[in-house]
Scaffold this motif. Structure first.
Motif, PDB file in Angstrom:
ATOM      1  N   MET A 116      -1.361 -96.977  29.968  1.00 14.74           N
ATOM      2  CA  MET A 116      -1.459 -98.286  29.315  1.00 14.74           C
ATOM      3  C   MET A 116      -0.352 -98.462  28.273  1.00 14.74           C
ATOM      4  O   MET A 116       0.196 -99.550  28.118  1.00 14.74           O
ATOM      5  N   ALA A 117      -0.018 -97.377  27.571  1.00 12.87           N
ATOM      6  CA  ALA A 117       1.078 -97.432  26.600  1.00 12.87           C
ATOM      7  C   ALA A 117       2.401 -97.756  27.297  1.00 12.87           C
ATOM      8  O   ALA A 117       3.218 -98.531  26.780  1.00 12.87           O
ATOM      9  N   ASP A 118       2.605 -97.185  28.484  1.00 14.00           N
ATOM     10  CA  ASP A 118       3.810 -97.496  29.274  1.00 14.00           C
ATOM     11  C   ASP A 118       3.852 -98.984  29.630  1.00 14.00           C
ATOM     12  O   ASP A 118       4.910 -99.616  29.586  1.00 14.00           O
ATOM     13  N   TYR A 119       2.699 -99.520  29.988  1.00 14.30           N
ATOM     14  CA  TYR A 119       2.611-100.947  30.328  1.00 14.30           C
ATOM     15  C   TYR A 119       3.014-101.809  29.127  1.00 14.30           C
ATOM     16  O   TYR A 119       3.782-102.768  29.265  1.00 14.30           O
ATOM     17  N   VAL A 120       2.494-101.452  27.953  1.00 10.10           N
ATOM     18  CA  VAL A 120       2.825-102.213  26.728  1.00 10.10           C
ATOM     19  C   VAL A 120       4.321-102.127  26.452  1.00 10.10           C
ATOM     20  O   VAL A 120       4.968-103.128  26.141  1.00 10.10           O
ATOM     21  N   LYS A 121       4.884-100.941  26.607  1.00 12.40           N
ATOM     22  CA  LYS A 121       6.318-100.759  26.368  1.00 12.40           C
ATOM     23  C   LYS A 121       7.155-101.614  27.328  1.00 12.40           C
ATOM     24  O   LYS A 121       8.111-102.283  26.927  1.00 12.40           O
ATOM     25  N   ASP A 122       6.756-101.637  28.601  1.00 11.68           N
ATOM     26  CA  ASP A 122       7.465-102.453  29.594  1.00 11.68           C
ATOM     27  C   ASP A 122       7.352-103.943  29.252  1.00 11.68           C
ATOM     28  O   ASP A 122       8.317-104.695  29.391  1.00 11.68           O
ATOM     29  N   ALA A 123       6.167-104.354  28.824  1.00 15.99           N
ATOM     30  CA  ALA A 123       5.956-105.763  28.455  1.00 15.99           C
ATOM     31  C   ALA A 123       6.844-106.149  27.272  1.00 15.99           C
ATOM     32  O   ALA A 123       7.464-107.225  27.265  1.00 15.99           O
ATOM     33  N   LEU A 124       6.939-105.280  26.282  1.00 16.85           N
ATOM     34  CA  LEU A 124       7.766-105.576  25.105  1.00 16.85           C
ATOM     35  C   LEU A 124       9.243-105.624  25.488  1.00 16.85           C
ATOM     36  O   LEU A 124       9.998-106.459  24.970  1.00 16.85           O
ATOM     37  N   GLU A 125       9.649-104.748  26.394  1.00 12.65           N
ATOM     38  CA  GLU A 125      11.038-104.777  26.882  1.00 12.65           C
ATOM     39  C   GLU A 125      11.338-106.107  27.551  1.00 12.65           C
ATOM     40  O   GLU A 125      12.389-106.700  27.333  1.00 12.65           O
ATOM     41  N   GLU A 126      10.399-106.554  28.377  1.00 15.55           N
ATOM     42  CA  GLU A 126      10.606-107.819  29.081  1.00 15.55           C
ATOM     43  C   GLU A 126      10.721-108.986  28.101  1.00 15.55           C
ATOM     44  O   GLU A 126      11.479-109.931  28.330  1.00 15.55           O
ATOM     45  N   LEU A 127       9.966-108.891  26.998  1.00 13.08           N
ATOM     46  CA  LEU A 127       9.987-109.954  25.985  1.00 13.08           C
ATOM     47  C   LEU A 127      11.112-109.752  24.962  1.00 13.08           C
ATOM     48  O   LEU A 127      11.227-110.513  24.014  1.00 13.08           O
ATOM     49  N   ASP A 128      11.913-108.705  25.162  1.00 16.57           N
ATOM     50  CA  ASP A 128      13.038-108.388  24.278  1.00 16.57           C
ATOM     51  C   ASP A 128      12.582-108.136  22.843  1.00 16.57           C
ATOM     52  O   ASP A 128      13.230-108.544  21.880  1.00 16.57           O
TER      53      ASP A 128
END
Length: 261
Positions: free
Chosen positions: A67-79
């Motif tokens: 789940m932490a990986d998912y959050v990190k990917d989401a934040l990357e996508e949102l810059d």
């Protein structure tokens, strides 16, 4: 990144970023009213963790690390390059996994009625019993008895609408997510070392009548970081974003202003 992410993320406001992670059998909706006043000063992001809310694509891994990986990917996508992470209950466990893997992305972290401690043996056994109950009786029957005790008894009458909303969110959660989430919480490691080593400030928010994070557990950890604030709320159960919305929002706002300036 999977397009499903777009269904389960909401970002509002502008300025420095606060990211809110919901708890077990919840969704980003639990934060909707809570974050609205904060959007005048900050960019707020709420998202559905994998398996919950609108983010229910089937998956094999419900671990806090995944789940932490998912959050990190989401934040990357949102810059989003730096943020304060606010994790309620299971969302706090995810926040601790995030801090362990991606601490360089954090300006601060709020454990919102959550813990860096692992489950006790008794709690692990209770999780096992709950998984068995859910698999035998279904999610709806579990949720019917699960939600109300999360609220302090003296708050339940005035918060009937919120309790009903929580029940609806819980009942909509797939059985696989409920069982997977319970097993992942049972198996999470002790992360108190992350608190001791943190190079960012921490805010702890605790309810004095919280059945999920007892006061003794709260006192064991809030002194561990080099830079931390702790806020203890009387007559408050496990759902302070509803039970004590104004006070907890102000505490979080002050914490964020201290960090961001």
């Amino acid at each position: 990144m999977a397009k499903a992410h777009h269904l389960s993320i909401e970002t509002q406001g502008s300025g420095d970023t606060l990211v809110f992670l919901h708890g077990f059998c919840e969704s980003k909706e639990v934060w909707t009213n809570f974050v609205r006043p904060l959007q005048q000063k900050f960019n707020t992001i709420t998202l559905d963790l994998p398996g919950f809310g609108n983010n229910t694509a089937e998956r094999s891994d419900y671990s806090m690390e995944s789940m932490a990986d998912y959050v990190k990917d989401a934040l990357e996508e949102l810059d989003v390059r730096k943020c304060i992470l606010v994790g309620h209950s299971m969302g706090g466990y995810v926040s601790m996994a995030f801090a362990e893997k991606y601490g360089n992305l954090l300006r601060g972290l709020c454990l919102f009625q959550s813990s860096a401690l692992p489950d006790s043996q008794e709690k692990k056994e209770n999780r096992e019993k709950t998984i068995d109950f859910v698999e035998r009786n279904g999610v709806e029957k579990f949720i019917q008895s699960f939600v109300e005790p999360l609220f302090y008894s003296g708050n339940r009458e005035r918060l009937q609408q919120e309790i009903e909303m929580m029940k609806q969110l819980g009942k909509a959660t797939p059985q696989q997510s409920v069982s997977g989430g319970l097993a992942a919480m049972r198996d999470r490691p002790d992360r108190t070392h992350i608190l001791k080593d943190a190079n960012f400030p921490l805010l702890f928010i605790f309810g004095k009548d919280d059945p999920a994070v007892p006061l003794e557990a709260a006192l064991q950890q809030c002194h561990l970081p080099g830079n931390s604030m702790a806020y203890f709320l009387a007559e408050t159960g496990h759902m302070a974003m509803f039970e004590r919305a104004y006070e907890t929002r102000k505490a979080l706002e002050k914490f964020a202003e201290t960090i961001f300036g």
